[in-house]
Each structure stands twice: as structure tokens, then as C-alpha cells.
Design an enzyme around this catalytic site. Structure first.
Site, PDB file in Angstrom:
ATOM      1  CD  GLU A  51     -21.001  12.074 -30.791  1.00  0.00           C
ATOM      2  OE1 GLU A  51     -20.166  11.834 -31.691  1.00  0.00           O
ATOM      3  OE2 GLU A  51     -22.230  12.153 -31.007  1.00  0.00           O
ATOM      4  CG  PHE A 113     -33.235   4.472 -33.755  1.00  0.00           C
ATOM      5  CD1 PHE A 113     -32.479   4.166 -34.877  1.00  0.00           C
ATOM      6  CD2 PHE A 113     -33.285   5.797 -33.332  1.00  0.00           C
ATOM      7  CE1 PHE A 113     -31.793   5.143 -35.571  1.00  0.00           C
ATOM      8  CE2 PHE A 113     -32.599   6.787 -34.018  1.00  0.00           C
ATOM      9  CZ  PHE A 113     -31.841   6.454 -35.136  1.00  0.00           C
ATOM     10  CD  GLN A 114     -29.412   7.334 -32.604  1.00  0.00           C
ATOM     11  OE1 GLN A 114     -29.904   8.067 -31.753  1.00  0.00           O
ATOM     12  NE2 GLN A 114     -28.666   7.783 -33.590  1.00  0.00           N
ATOM     13  CE  LYS A 163     -36.503  11.367 -25.588  1.00  0.00           C
ATOM     14  NZ  LYS A 163     -36.733  11.408 -27.030  1.00  0.00           N
ATOM     15  CG  MET A 481       6.485   6.732 -33.190  1.00  0.00           C
ATOM     16  SD  MET A 481       8.209   7.051 -32.768  1.00  0.00           S
ATOM     17  CE  MET A 481       8.040   8.151 -31.384  1.00  0.00           C
TER      18      MET A 481
HETATM   19  C1  LIG Z   1      -5.712   6.556 -33.073  1.00  0.00           C
HETATM   20  C2  LIG Z   1      -4.340   6.031 -33.335  1.00  0.00           C
HETATM   21  N1  LIG Z   1      -4.103   5.295 -34.449  1.00  0.00           N
HETATM   22  C3  LIG Z   1      -2.846   4.830 -34.689  1.00  0.00           C
HETATM   23  C4  LIG Z   1      -1.819   5.081 -33.828  1.00  0.00           C
HETATM   24  C5  LIG Z   1      -0.417   4.525 -34.097  1.00  0.00           C
HETATM   25  N2  LIG Z   1       0.551   5.619 -34.295  1.00  0.00           N
HETATM   26  C6  LIG Z   1       1.361   6.071 -33.314  1.00  0.00           C
HETATM   27  S1  LIG Z   1       2.296   7.346 -33.769  1.00  0.00           S
HETATM   28  C7  LIG Z   1       1.672   7.336 -35.323  1.00  0.00           C
HETATM   29  C8  LIG Z   1       2.135   8.332 -36.347  1.00  0.00           C
HETATM   30  C9  LIG Z   1       1.720   9.721 -36.021  1.00  0.00           C
HETATM   31  O1  LIG Z   1       1.944  10.552 -37.119  1.00  0.00           O
HETATM   32  P1  LIG Z   1       1.911  12.119 -37.006  1.00  0.00           P
HETATM   33  O2  LIG Z   1       0.731  12.557 -36.247  1.00  0.00           O
HETATM   34  O3  LIG Z   1       2.065  12.713 -38.356  1.00  0.00           O
HETATM   35  O4  LIG Z   1       3.161  12.441 -36.101  1.00  0.00           O
HETATM   36  P2  LIG Z   1       4.741  12.232 -36.341  1.00  0.00           P
HETATM   37  O5  LIG Z   1       5.095  10.889 -35.766  1.00  0.00           O
HETATM   38  O6  LIG Z   1       4.996  12.305 -37.807  1.00  0.00           O
HETATM   39  O7  LIG Z   1       5.362  13.342 -35.580  1.00  0.00           O
HETATM   40  C10 LIG Z   1       0.728   6.306 -35.465  1.00  0.00           C
HETATM   41  C11 LIG Z   1       0.002   5.994 -36.711  1.00  0.00           C
HETATM   42  C12 LIG Z   1      -2.145   5.828 -32.666  1.00  0.00           C
HETATM   43  N3  LIG Z   1      -1.225   6.093 -31.740  1.00  0.00           N
HETATM   44  N4  LIG Z   1      -3.390   6.320 -32.463  1.00  0.00           N
END
Ligand SMILES: Cc1ncc(C[n+]2csc(CCOP(=O)(O)OP(=O)(O)O)c2C)c(N)n1
Length: 573
Positions: A51, A113-114, A163, A481
Site C-alpha cells: 500500500e 478484525f482489521q 463497509k 548518506m
Molecule cells: C524510510 C527511511 N529510513 C531511513 C532513512 C534514513 N536515511 C536517509 S539516507 C539513508 C541512506 C540511503 O541509502 P541509499 O538508498 O543506498 O542511498 P545513498 O545514500 O547510498 O546514495 C538513510 C538510511 C530514511 N530517509 N528513510
């Protein structure tokens, strides 16, 4: 008048609203509605695999078109799976209507439920929500939901339907309202002429002006008016992450993105300016850095449709509440009618200073410190191969910042990313939502191997509906990052930021019937990318090995002023 059940009215109202696609996933509470979908073919349903993806598809459609996208999810876990997507849209002010199934009304509150209290769970992240109490209300509620989602400061609206409001055997007279009136909701249609006059006087007297614009220019369809005003004045323009494309990225007056990973020249210009015209942006922490040190010599004019955004973090000297398009248009008329013109000498001196800053950094990056490809090179190549004309849907991380910095967006609504919430997993479904609606356009998802795995199941939806998006995965084998912050602030202790046991993405995408291309050397990049884009009817996943040690620069020094930046691993302003 035609008699329809609540379920039929829901779908008919969407049709009458002009909705072509709804993105969703069925479940018990929605079975009557799904049956009503089955018996018509005007509104097409796209069956996602999770979703969250349905909400991002609806959201990205809205970002590309300005019209609310529609997601349909069942009660309980279906609804909670949608919450991240609703919050993503809310933080970036994106219009969306999310229809959630609910348990029978007599069971509400009984831990049925749900059952989840979706109105309660979503309240902090919706612009508004409706709980249907009588089936007859459905057409009007849906009309209102679209009106609220799309007008004023846009945002997501939840419509929760128990529903028993959709029972097939209970029929009601159906008429879709042409318009709706809501006494307590009247978004403003124009700015205050007196305030605009004050702003124009300040603009014309400014010696070191900067025009700083955000997502409000894109959402408010005001790019044309912004370009006209900026070019009449000859002033520098910077865009936020959400505002890219609002002003053409290749124009000489464009000084790049500002903020945390903004260009050196944009951040320096902001810091030293004596007047900032802010349009449809909100001085958020990723732009201002330390608010106590923010642009000490600048007077500020702030245009925003939402009065609550003005002076929220940075006090505006001249607040103007109104839609960006109407206010900018009136501003231009007043500038053209004014007896005074901007001072040519001070403007020339200001541009000389900006050009000096541009020459000092200007988006340079090192290529001699690694054998591996640089992520920046990949984005520059993407910009070249697609002529800067693609819809670029990004995930979240370093790759997002590289895309924002090195893809030159010349048109609005083409840069589609989760700027405010920063939702990893956004990119792929976003690209799908755009491509379905713009089948003849090039639609790209720029991602990392971390983000792509958050909604990778949608490769299956892509197969079912033939949605030939292109994925550019900047594979640095880590949560780049996070790793960058650990390098800079935790003496390179890379706690949980390396991804071991990555899948073979090529085999994975092939198993869904798509094309995978792996690129490891710069000399192969252009050919491989052209080959990928030549496959117009195929979904192609490019797994591109990039330097895992690269950082995104400039990077503001936390809690400093806008001019406090790291420019590389060793240089600081
Ligand atoms: C749902 C979610 N969980 C955690 C984060 C924290 N976060 C921000 S950037 C990042 C790393 C992203 O890694 P990747 O997609 O491999 O991209 P890169 O930075 O290596 O280009 C994380 C874990 C987030 N922004 N969103």
C-alpha cells in the site's frame, strides 16, 4: 435520477471528478468497492504490491500534474501501510485523496478484525479527513475531498468508509456536485496590493538581492511568472530542493540550489544579501542552518499561500499571503509601472561577486582520487543522455542530492522527490505513477541500493501493467548518506551503514521479466545508458558501481550560518 450503492457512488464520483487511475490493494472492508470497480471500465485500478507504493504513485502523479492522485487501501494494516505515503505527501504539501476501508460502523470501537482508528492515526499528517456516516453523503464528501486537497496549500485528505456504507443492495439517488461551498474554508485568491507595493519598493532599492523560491512555485503553477519577474529585474535566483525546475537550471541568473547541500554561490549570496524575496518556501532547517545566524544583513519579503508558514522560523519584514502566481503577476505589473529601476551599478557589482564565488567552487568534484566512477559523473551523463528533459523521480540519500545538484532541470514538475519527509522507497513507485500518466515521456528513478530495496516488490506491478521506467541505481554498497555523516561526525565508525549480501540486481530484475545492465567503468557508461533509453518499451534497471567513499559537497556545518560549509573532505569556508 440514477440509483447507486455507496460502493458504486464512490467509483462513479471518482470518474466524474476526472480520475483515470486509482492505485490500491483490496481487502475485506473494500470488497463491495472492488466489486463496483469490476463492473465498470472508466476508472482503471492499478494493483500495487504494497500500500505504501499506492500512495507514492498517487503522490507522484500529483507532483507531475498538480491534480490530486487517488489511493485506495483496506482497513487495518492496509491503512497503516499507507501512513508513510500520506505523511510524505503532507510534508511536501501534495494533493492526494486516500480512500480507506473501515469495519462496519456498528463494530467501530470494538477492536473488530482489521480495525484501526485511521482518522486518529492519520490526523497529524492530513490536511483534512472525513468519516462517512451515511452512504448518501459519499458524492459530496468526495467532491469536498478533492477541493480541499487541491486548493490553498495543497495536502492529503483521507476518506474513511465503513463497509456498511457500501452495501450493494442499498441504493441512493446519485448526483455529483458541480462545486462545493464550505463556510469555514476559503483559501485566499490574491495578495494584498499594499503589501505587494511595499515589497516592490524594497526590491527596487535592493543592492544585493536574491530571489529564493520553493515548492510553492511549482505547486502554485507560477514558474512562468517567476521567470518573467526575475528576468525583468535581472536578479539571481536560487531554488530549494522542492523548488528545482521552478526557474530554468541552465539560465545564467540561476545560482543553484541553496541550503544543506546547496551550491557555494547560492549559500554565499544568501548570507551576504541585503534583500531576500522568498516565494513559496518555508525557511526550513535544511535551508537556514542556524536560525540565529541566518542572513544577518537581509530584509525579507515572504510570499506564501499559508499564513501559518510566514514568520514561522524566520521573521518576515513584509509578509504577503496569497497564491504565488497571482502575487508574482501583480508584483511584475508594479515593477513595470514603477518610475524607478534597480540600480545598475550595484547590481553589476553584486553579479561580479557572485561570479567570483561561482568560479571558486561551482559544483566541482574530484575525479583523481579513485579508479571508480563518481556518482556525479553518472548524473551528468543522465542529464546529457535525456537532454535534461526527463521526469526524474528520486529516492533518498546521497544519490538524491547528486541528482538535485547535477541534473539541470529546465521545467517545473519534472523533479519528483520526497524533500520534507525524506522517505526512502519513494522513487520507484513515484516513477511508475508518472510514467503511467505520461507514457511518451522519459521517466527515470534515481536510487541507491538501500532505497530501492524498500519498495522493490513493485517490479512485479511494473510487469503486470507494462510500465517501462528506467532505474539508475548508484550502487555504493552502503547507506551512503549515513556513512557520510559517520565519516564526518563519528570518526568513520560505520555503524550499520554497509550493506552486505546485496542481491544480484540483474538476475533479480530479469526474474520479473525486465532488463538489467551492470556498468563498472566510466568508458562504458554513455553507451550503456543510451542503450537503456533506446529500449522504449522495456523497464531497464542500470546497476552502476560508483565510488563508495564519495561525499556530497558543499555541506553546511551544523548550526552555523549559511556560509559555513565544507567544500570537500579537507576544505572549509
Ligand atoms: C524510510 C527511511 N529510513 C531511513 C532513512 C534514513 N536515511 C536517509 S539516507 C539513508 C541512506 C540511503 O541509502 P541509499 O538508498 O543506498 O542511498 P545513498 O545514500 O547510498 O546514495 C538513510 C538510511 C530514511 N530517509 N528513510
Amino acid at each position: 435520477m440514477e440509483l447507486l450503492s455507496g460502493a458504486e457512488m464512490t467509483i462513479r464520483a471518482l470518474r466524474d471528478q476526472g480520475v483515470k487511475y486509482i492505485y490500491g490493494y483490496p481487502g475485506g472492508a473494500l470488497l463491495h468497492i472492488y466489486d463496483a470497480i469490476f463492473t465498470q471500465d472508466e476508472v482503471e485500478h492499478i494493483l500495487v504490491r504494497h500500500e505504501q507504493a499506492a500512495t507514492h504513485m498517487a503522490d507522484a502523479y500529483a507532483r507531475a500534474t498538480g491534480k490530486a492522485g487517488v489511493a485506495l487501501v483496506t482497513s487495518g494494516p492496509g491503512a497503516t501501510n499507507a501512513v508513510t505515503g500520506i505523511a510524505t505527501a503532507y510534508t511536501d504539501s501534495i494533493p492526494m485523496v486516500v480512500i480507506t476501508g473501515q469495519v462496519m460502523s456498528h463494530l467501530i470501537g470494538e477492536d473488530a478484525f482489521q480495525e484501526t482508528d485511521m482518522i486518529g492515526i492519520s490526523r497529524p499528517v492530513v490536511k483534512h479527513s472525513f468519516s462517512v456516516q451515511r452512504p448518501e453523503e459519499i458524492p459530496e464528501i468526495i467532491k469536498k475531498a478533492f477541493h480541499i486537497a487541491e486548493s490553498g496549500r495543497p495536502g492529503p485528505v483521507v476518506v474513511d468508509i465503513p463497509k456498511d456504507m457500501t452495501t450493494p443492495t442499498e441504493r441512493y439517488e446519485y448526483e455529483y456536485p458541480k462545486s462545493v461551498k464550505m463556510r469555514s474554508y476559503n483559501p485566499i485568491a490574491k495578495g494584498h496590493t499594499g503589501q505587494i507595493k511595499k515589497a516592490v519598493d524594497m526590491l527596487l532599492a535592493a543592492k544585493r538581492p536574491v530571489i529564493y523560491t520553493g515548492g510553492g512555485v511549482i505547486l502554485g503553477n507560477a514558474s512562468e511568472q517567476l521567470i518573467a519577474l526575475a528576468q525583468e529585474l535581472g536578479y539571481p535566483v536560487t531554488n530549494t530542493l522542492m523548488g528545482l525546475g521552478g526557474y530554468p537550471g541552465t539560465d545564467k541568473q540561476f545560482i543553484g540550489m541553496l541550503g544543506m547541500h546547496g551550491s557555494y554561490e547560492a549559500n554565499m549570496a544568501m548570507h551576504h544579501s541585503d534583500m531576500i524575496l522568498c516565494v513559496g518556501a518555508r525557511f526550513d532547517d535544511r535551508v537556514t542552518n542556524g536560525t540565529d545566524k541566518f542572513c544577518p544583513t537581509a530584509k525579507i519579503v515572504h510570499i506564501d499561500i499559508d499564513p501559518a508558514s510566514i514568520s514561522k522560523t524566520i521573521k518576515a519584514d513584509v509578509p504577503i499571503v496569497g497564491p504565488a502566481q497571482a502575487v508574482l503577476k501583480e508584483m511584475l505589473e508594479q515593477v513595470q509601472a514603477a518610475k524607478k529601476a534597480p540600480c545598475a551599478d550595484s547590481l553589476q557589482a553584486w553579479w561580479e561577486q557572485i561570479d567570483e564565488w561561482r568560479a571558486r567552487h561551482g559544483g566541482r568534484y574530484r575525479t583523481d582520487d579513485s579508479e571508480l566512477m563518481k556518482p556525479q559523473q553518472v548524473i551528468e551523463m543522465l542529464s546529457k543522455v535525456t537532454n535534461g528533459d526527463a521526469y526524474v523521480c528520486s529516492d533518498v540519500g546521497q544519490h538524491q542530492m547528486f541528482a538535485a545538484q547535477y541534473y539541470k532541470f529546465n521545467k517545473p514538475n519534472r523533479w519528483i522527490n520526497s524533500g520534507g519527509l525524506g522517505t526512502m522507497g519513494f522513487g520507484l513507485p513515484a516513477a511508475m505513477g508518472v510514467k503511467l500518466n505520461f507514457p511518451d515521456e522519459e521517466v527515470v528513478c534515481v536510487t541507491g541500493e538501500g532505497s530501492i530495496q524498500m519498495n522493490i516488490q513493485e517490479l512485479s506491478t511494473i510487469s503486470q501493467y507494462d510500465i517501462p521506467v528506467k532505474v539508475i541505481c548508484l550502487n555504493n554498497q552502503s547507506l551512503g548518506m549515513v556513512r557520510q555523516w559517520q565519516d564526518m561526525n563519528y570518526e568513520s565508525r560505520h555503524s550499520q551503514s554497509y550493506m552486505k549480501s546485496l542481491p544480484d540486481f540483474i538476475k533479480l530484475v530479469e526474474s520479473y521479466g525486465h532488463v538489467g545492465i551492470r556498468v563498472e567503468r566510466l568508458e562504458d557508461l554513455e553507451g550503456a545508458m543510451r542503450e537503456a533509453f533506446a529500449m522504449k518499451d522495456r523497464m531497464v534497471f542500470m546497476d552502476i558501481a560508483v565510488d563508495p567513499f564519495e561525499h556530497v559537497y558543499p555541506m553546511q556545518v551544523p548550526r552555523g550560518s549559511m556560509r559555513d560549509m565544507w567544500l570537500s573532505k579537507t576544505e572549509r569556508t
